[in-house]
Design a protein around this motif. Structure first.
Motif, PDB file in Angstrom:
ATOM      1  N   ASN A  35       0.850  -1.175   0.000  1.00  8.77           N
ATOM      2  CA  ASN A  35       0.000   0.000   0.000  1.00  8.77           C
ATOM      3  C   ASN A  35       0.891   1.231   0.000  1.00  8.77           C
ATOM      4  N   ASN A  36       0.862   1.996  -1.056  1.00 13.95           N
ATOM      5  CA  ASN A  36       1.711   3.166  -1.188  1.00 13.95           C
ATOM      6  C   ASN A  36       0.892   4.450  -1.060  1.00 13.95           C
ATOM      7  N   SER A  37      -0.229   4.379  -0.363  1.00 12.30           N
ATOM      8  CA  SER A  37      -1.096   5.540  -0.241  1.00 12.30           C
ATOM      9  C   SER A  37      -0.693   6.376   0.965  1.00 12.30           C
ATOM     10  N   GLU A  38      -1.363   7.517   1.120  1.00  9.78           N
ATOM     11  CA  GLU A  38      -1.103   8.398   2.259  1.00  9.78           C
ATOM     12  C   GLU A  38      -1.612   7.784   3.555  1.00  9.78           C
ATOM     13  N   GLU A  39      -2.555   6.845   3.446  1.00 14.22           N
ATOM     14  CA  GLU A  39      -3.159   6.237   4.621  1.00 14.22           C
ATOM     15  C   GLU A  39      -2.395   4.994   5.048  1.00 14.22           C
ATOM     16  N   LYS A  40      -1.108   5.105   5.218  1.00 19.93           N
ATOM     17  CA  LYS A  40      -0.295   3.948   5.588  1.00 19.93           C
ATOM     18  C   LYS A  40      -0.563   3.548   7.028  1.00 19.93           C
ATOM     19  N   SER A  41      -0.601   2.276   7.255  1.00 22.01           N
ATOM     20  CA  SER A  41      -0.730   1.750   8.598  1.00 22.01           C
ATOM     21  C   SER A  41       0.673   1.468   9.124  1.00 22.01           C
ATOM     22  N   ASN A  42       0.961   1.963  10.296  1.00 21.53           N
ATOM     23  CA  ASN A  42       2.274   1.730  10.898  1.00 21.53           C
ATOM     24  C   ASN A  42       2.273   0.462  11.738  1.00 21.53           C
ATOM     25  N   GLU A  43       1.179  -0.277  11.707  1.00 25.80           N
ATOM     26  CA  GLU A  43       1.079  -1.485  12.515  1.00 25.80           C
ATOM     27  C   GLU A  43       1.986  -2.573  11.945  1.00 25.80           C
ATOM     28  N   LEU A  44       2.797  -3.134  12.819  1.00 21.94           N
ATOM     29  CA  LEU A  44       3.669  -4.234  12.441  1.00 21.94           C
ATOM     30  C   LEU A  44       3.058  -5.526  12.958  1.00 21.94           C
ATOM     31  N   VAL A  45       2.767  -6.467  12.045  1.00 23.78           N
ATOM     32  CA  VAL A  45       2.199  -7.762  12.413  1.00 23.78           C
ATOM     33  C   VAL A  45       3.191  -8.841  12.011  1.00 23.78           C
ATOM     34  N   ILE A  46       3.504  -9.708  12.958  1.00 22.62           N
ATOM     35  CA  ILE A  46       4.390 -10.839  12.687  1.00 22.62           C
ATOM     36  C   ILE A  46       3.551 -12.106  12.788  1.00 22.62           C
ATOM     37  N   ASN A  47       3.632 -12.953  11.767  1.00 23.48           N
ATOM     38  CA  ASN A  47       2.849 -14.181  11.726  1.00 23.48           C
ATOM     39  C   ASN A  47       3.685 -15.367  12.155  1.00 23.48           C
ATOM     40  N   MET A  48       3.059 -16.250  12.932  1.00 26.27           N
ATOM     41  CA  MET A  48       3.727 -17.439  13.446  1.00 26.27           C
ATOM     42  C   MET A  48       2.708 -18.581  13.446  1.00 26.27           C
ATOM     43  N   VAL A  49       3.191 -19.807  13.342  1.00 23.29           N
ATOM     44  CA  VAL A  49       2.325 -20.984  13.421  1.00 23.29           C
ATOM     45  C   VAL A  49       2.923 -22.004  14.377  1.00 23.29           C
ATOM     46  N   THR A  50       2.076 -22.920  14.817  1.00 24.01           N
ATOM     47  CA  THR A  50       2.577 -24.060  15.589  1.00 24.01           C
ATOM     48  C   THR A  50       2.815 -25.208  14.617  1.00 24.01           C
ATOM     49  N   GLY A  51       3.901 -25.923  14.806  1.00 20.73           N
ATOM     50  CA  GLY A  51       4.232 -27.031  13.913  1.00 20.73           C
ATOM     51  C   GLY A  51       4.646 -28.259  14.695  1.00 20.73           C
ATOM     52  N   GLU A  52       4.674 -29.398  14.012  1.00 24.90           N
ATOM     53  CA  GLU A  52       5.035 -30.649  14.667  1.00 24.90           C
ATOM     54  C   GLU A  52       5.857 -31.504  13.712  1.00 24.90           C
ATOM     55  N   PHE A  53       6.872 -32.122  14.270  1.00 24.00           N
ATOM     56  CA  PHE A  53       7.651 -33.133  13.551  1.00 24.00           C
ATOM     57  C   PHE A  53       7.468 -34.448  14.283  1.00 24.00           C
ATOM     58  N   THR A  54       7.158 -35.502  13.544  1.00 23.71           N
ATOM     59  CA  THR A  54       7.052 -36.830  14.151  1.00 23.71           C
ATOM     60  C   THR A  54       7.842 -37.815  13.313  1.00 23.71           C
ATOM     61  N   SER A  55       8.341 -38.827  14.003  1.00 17.44           N
ATOM     62  CA  SER A  55       9.101 -39.875  13.329  1.00 17.44           C
ATOM     63  C   SER A  55       9.082 -41.113  14.205  1.00 17.44           C
ATOM     64  N   THR A  56       9.562 -42.200  13.648  1.00 20.65           N
ATOM     65  CA  THR A  56       9.667 -43.455  14.387  1.00 20.65           C
ATOM     66  C   THR A  56      11.098 -43.950  14.279  1.00 20.65           C
ATOM     67  N   THR A  57      11.661 -44.314  15.416  1.00 23.76           N
ATOM     68  CA  THR A  57      13.034 -44.799  15.424  1.00 23.76           C
ATOM     69  C   THR A  57      13.090 -46.230  14.898  1.00 23.76           C
ATOM     70  N   ALA A  58      14.285 -46.738  14.691  1.00 22.84           N
ATOM     71  CA  ALA A  58      14.471 -48.096  14.160  1.00 22.84           C
ATOM     72  C   ALA A  58      13.848 -49.151  15.068  1.00 22.84           C
ATOM     73  N   ASP A  59      13.820 -48.891  16.380  1.00 26.98           N
ATOM     74  CA  ASP A  59      13.234 -49.869  17.306  1.00 26.98           C
ATOM     75  C   ASP A  59      11.731 -49.667  17.510  1.00 26.98           C
TER      76      ASP A  59
END
Length: 147
Positions: A35-59
């Motif tokens: 947005n390059n208009s005069e009505e710029k929002s100075n709000e800074l938003v940072i996005n994050m998510v929850t994630g998961e890694f799963t695996s099975t060992t040889a045993d």
């Protein structure tokens, strides 16, 4: 001689494609990515998510690790920032930010908004209370770097 004619045809085709493509992207119907208009929002938003890694060992043992993604964010000192966390994996993640009174819960399929405003530089840890103890795999911790 034919080789040069074919080469010129290809050159004309490429130039035409660039011109047509440029006209397509720079018409009034184009959607701006900022947005390059005069009505710029100075709000800074940072996005994050929850994630998961799963695996099975040889045993046959199941191993898993939950994480905040991204695992490190950098925010400016003395500015208000909104942290938007979307719950993707895990039913819920009760959390707190070390060294502050900030706490809450991220639930699967929901957005949790957290207002951050740090007056001191440093690294603050965002810790999931469920996945921070012995026996729960790798601790679920993100770093908030205030600079």
């Amino acid at each position: 001689m034919k080789f040069i004619i074919i080469k010129r045809k290809w050159l004309l085709l490429v130039v035409a494609a660039i011109v047509v493509g440029g006209l397509y992207y720079f018409t009034n119907d184009a959607i701006p990515t900022f947005n390059n208009s005069e009505e710029k929002s100075n709000e800074l938003v940072i996005n994050m998510v929850t994630g998961e890694f799963t695996s099975t060992t040889a045993d046959g043992k199941k191993i898993e690790a939950y994480r905040w993604d991204p695992g490190t964010i950098v925010i400016p000192k003395n500015e208000e920032v909104t942290l938007s966390i979307i719950g993707v994996n895990g039913d819920e993640h009760p959390f707190y930010i070390e060294g502050t009174d900030i706490k809450g819960t991220v639930k699967k399929g929901e957005e949790t908004l957290v207002t951050l405003h740090f007056k001191e530089e440093g690294t603050y840890r965002l810790i999931c209370d469920t996945h921070s103890h012995e026996g729960h795999g790798v601790p679920m911790i993100a770093n908030i770097v205030v600079d």
